[in-house]
Write an enzyme that holds these catalytic residues in place. Structure first.
Site, PDB file in Angstrom:
ATOM      1  N   GLY A  33       0.839  -1.188   0.000  1.00 56.48           N
ATOM      2  CA  GLY A  33       0.000   0.000   0.000  1.00 56.48           C
ATOM      3  C   GLY A  33       0.874   1.237   0.000  1.00 56.48           C
ATOM      4  CB  CYS A  34       0.611   4.504  -1.696  1.00 56.42           C
ATOM      5  SG  CYS A  34      -1.124   4.913  -1.436  1.00 56.42           S
ATOM      6  CG  ASN A  35      -1.822   5.745   2.805  1.00 57.64           C
ATOM      7  OD1 ASN A  35      -1.394   6.778   2.293  1.00 57.64           O
ATOM      8  ND2 ASN A  35      -3.104   5.397   2.735  1.00 57.64           N
ATOM      9  CB  ALA A  36       1.473   0.077   3.873  1.00 63.68           C
ATOM     10  CB  THR A  42       4.452   6.768   3.438  1.00 62.10           C
ATOM     11  OG1 THR A  42       3.903   6.716   2.123  1.00 62.10           O
ATOM     12  CG2 THR A  42       5.081   8.118   3.671  1.00 62.10           C
TER      13      THR A  42
END
Lengths: 342, 342, 342, 342
Positions: free
Chosen positions: C148-151, C153
């Site tokens: 995931g992109c948030n994950a 980061t």
């Protein structure tokens, strides 16, 4: 005296803008709000920015008791509107914000909107709602047809000039830049933040935009002969506001004088000093329209720039201005809110 | 009765916002506007969005005849403000929007603002201007010190909770997101559209933001012991609005109940149903503050989110709310403008 | 040697971003593009920004001859992905960008995604695709599950710190700010320009965001014990970019040293000097992640801020980085494009 | 072979864009960067988005040893440029991005820029840098004068049409919409996010914009007689991109055919199918220019819409395209980066 107001189609942007403006209007009180697909919801659910207001729940149109309503704003999609308005009580004053009653000639309606007019008899009663130019008719009207937002902007720039005969009618060009709220709350790909933010593009170019029907009707009427303008709208990465750059053949100083004279007593139409041009940032959230005129380096050419807020002066503010007239209230009542900047 | 108003520092965003709000305030009339470097100009030149208003020209402060003024808003930069306020007539009511009189202890002022307080005697008279918590003092005050916009947002989320003793005072964390108008009309590279649009970054992180002085002062006062919160502000690509995400240790439902109870009669503070969280889009241009509470999946943790418009409820709207109290007017007068959306 | 690439789900933003990056990748050539509902269209019709490229037409997945494909990127919605991947030829290398194979434990998948895992056997082969931490496994993998992109980061900020044991595992808080392209090209009201522009709000707050499944899995694995972080995402009015503000209990200087040491040889992970914090504007359009560390005024507290572009380092750039490893190419090939600013 | 590159004026947006593009250019290496006021700083300090690159420190121009430089980009302000270029070694190839050598006639320079030309002899050597139309001269040139970004956009729309004699030369009107990065990194009030975001306005209207000097020079040269176009630029709330709406009298289909034919072999100029119009979102960050043509409902009128990225195709990308030619490299080398969308 407080007038009882109904708003049909309260779940769209123009409906919400009506509620916003009426919230601080001293002589209007909202007694009914309709939204077919959202019937049963509160406005706070649909528009949380209105949650501080004590508003009636959204209902379906046929649940409204119109005998308790003094004036009804109709903010429904076009085509639907004709059916709804035709069934409303005869005694009810109506301000319509859709396109359905703007064009006097049903053939023109069919040409621009692609279907036959479904309420031709009602159309005959409708008064075109560009307040500054139809005040007397609006005061006496049962049904006022609000103008298109782009159509209003272009007309504020052009009507006095056509009437005064100071420009070449064969060479009128409107390059218009519009914020995205004019497209409504509809779910379209090109209205997504990711698609629009940081970019611009034309839409309905080439003489296909429906507001041309209004330009044709009104400009030809003023000129007493057919007038066809060229009109190219652009969608801009901003929410509110229209800027129309109008290219003319005529003397720029004369153009400025004619506009200044025509609007000198108008509370909402502000003509800037010659050579100064307006910005949409200066009218957002308000009922004001700013106009500026400049000459080009090519002699005999003038540029008029007009800006207004499509949701306010271009639709819901205009609607309330018309309603004020119909209800015998001061025309500016509730509408002197200053623009919001920055 | 119309009260005569002066605004010092009218060429900044908070000054302009005062003018915007007073434009439709029924009991205030602007009689003087100052802007040292722009003295001689009209407001329409400095802020074309105000061109429809009939306003006095900008003058230098010493050109103002304060004997004709009932209340003076002071929207000057900090440090300058202390000098100016110290020289104003003793009988004049003053609402200050700068940071100069917010901190009761001059040593704290020196610590956060890097210079000694220059008007220590005047400071003693100043009342901290968070209206909802200092109403009685404000009514009686000669000088009210408006709060920082970030400081107001955080306090609306936290004051009732600290007072009620329902949260862990050792673990309060405020992650704040602020629009760019809070930085004023100053020409800084990071405030350019090309630099900010489409990006976000922290500023004054690590416990360096000056509004921490207000948090320390107020929260310690309520708790009766030193309270030190952690506070990280972020600059966002939007013009108006602050969203504070406040992380707490405490029971979320209790937190919600305490806030709901505390604000149940407050016209401007709206507590959303438990689990609903607010958006800055819903308060822009208005004096409202929306608050929401949610629990985390980790038991014993609560999140409060508060949003307000930094220029309105966070500064100029708050200032007028305070002025209303000082002038004996209804507290909400002129401030019930609905937010502007979209 | 040029590797033949297929992209399934090419009509979404991550699919388009893959095409953008491969356009200048020296060792990859696109031989097939699928988009079920847009099969038959050219990419130039779906994404005019790619019109200069000579690309195959969009087809349905079952029209693709996978015997001519060396590596397949799968950019389909979750759930659909499991079905599709399970049917792909056994010999095909796959980089999946969906959530379907990120969580090793099918029970966790069901918990976060609300339905049973439909390809449990395939799941066993999947390697978690956070390149910098799984290089060897990725090189040898048949199926890599992009993060995931948030994950991504959050993990760049936290993994080395958890591994080094320098922070309190009970008190990790991630306040994340995300641009709108992470939500994809789906037609949702809150993604409209008129709704989002100029405002910010939380989403999936309270421990409900699905990327928490990845945080739980990875952080617990590193720590050798369960770790539960607090995570609140916010949607921002910008298109690309994520900024994660990570609040920690630990010594800030130590935190900085650990990150600097961990990433000193990483081409894409840039640790700023102590006290400097990054901005999303500085990584847009690129595969870089910038990290900064600052201490708070409260001793023992550190703040790590990490920024990356959700579409590049957060998904499609990461996918190509992984594909490079799987194909035996230099890891950075085609990915050293500088960010686009302003 | 790697060519050694110097960039003078590297602290502005066009300087930074040159560095961005050269970062992935296979045959260019930056050996010197100047920025007078920021001499001594690293590029990472001035432009953090370039921090992953190994770049020389910023120095003053006279610190550069030009004997080690093969080609020098000059991205300095106008007027300054003439002085600097006049002193550069005779053997050095120069691509200038300023306005200082664009106008062949020094009298025209003085007319548009308000001061006498200070390097008249050097001017004689300068080749106008609109690559697609001056390839042979550019290949042989010592000094190439990059075009204005607006001037490039308008010329891509108009040059083939004027050359082909298919439009009325007395009635050419360019309504142009430009993003804010074209104004550079200068600190001006109207470039602040708070002032520009969400609004649009004209600038240099009425025939005063300096790029008119280029239009006059080039269009008159092609036509073999004086041509004067009307040109009104607007500033839009976006960072990159120009959209020129060009209004013509001529047959739209013929106009389309002429453009299609003229650009059929051009790698960067993409003519859309007749009736399709381009968007700035589709060229951001790239060296591509998209052009579309549509007819109006008024017979005999055509609209050409051209879009390009002012920082890339409009200045720094064009500069590298020219440098490629001067260095004997493939014209498109390093410039095939796909646009960044969304």
């Amino acid at each position: 005296m407080t007038h009882r107001i109904a708003i049909l189609g309260a779940s769209g942007y123009t409906g919400a803008e009506l509620v916003r403006l009426i919230a601080t209007h001293p002589s209007m009180r909202i007694v009914a709000l309709s939204a077919d697909r959202k019937a049963g919801m509160s406005m706070a659910e649909v528009f949380p920015f209105l949650r501080h207001l004590d508003l009636p729940r959204l209902v379906k149109i046929d649940e409204i008791d119109f005998s308790n309503v003094d004036l009804c704003f109709c903010a429904l999609p076009h085509a639907t509107t004709q059916e709804v308005v035709a069934k409303l009580p005869r005694g009810l004053r109506i301000v319509d914000l859709s396109a359905d009653f703007r064009l006097r000639d049903p053939a023109e309606y069919e040409k621009w909107y692609g279907q036959p007019h479904a309420a031709v008899e009602v159309q005959k009663e409708a008064v075109y709602g560009l307040t500054e130019f139809y005040r007397d008719e609006i005061r006496a009207a049962r049904l006022v047809a609000g103008t298109g937002c782009n159509a209003a902007t272009g007309q504020f720039a052009l009507r006095p000039l056509i009437a005064a005969g100071v420009i070449d009618l064969e060479d009128i060009l409107i390059d218009l830049k519009a914020g995205v709220s004019g497209a409504g709350r509809s779910l379209k790909e090109n209205l997504l933040h990711a698609e629009l933010s940081g970019g611009t593009h034309t839409y309905s170019a080439g003489g296909k935009h429906r507001h041309l029907g209004e330009f044709d009707q009104e400009f030809s009427r003023i000129a007493g002969r057919p007038v066809r303008v060229q009109f190219t709208p652009h969608l801009l990465p901003m929410n509110r506001g229209i800027l129309a750059t109008v290219y003319l053949k005529g003397d720029a100083k004369t153009v400025h004088q004619v506009l200044e004279k025509a609007y000198e007593s108008e509370p909402f139409l502000q003509v800037l000093p010659f050579g100064a041009l307006p910005s949409t940032r200066d009218i957002a959230g308000s009922n004001f329209c700013h106009l500026g005129v400049i000459g080009d380096r090519i002699p005999g050419r003038a540029v008029v720039v007009a800006v207004l807020d499509n949701l306010t002066k271009g639709s819901s503010g205009q609607a309330i201005q018309n309603a004020n007239l119909m209800l015998g209230l001061p025309e500016t009542e509730g509408l002197m809110l200053a623009p919001v900047f920055p």
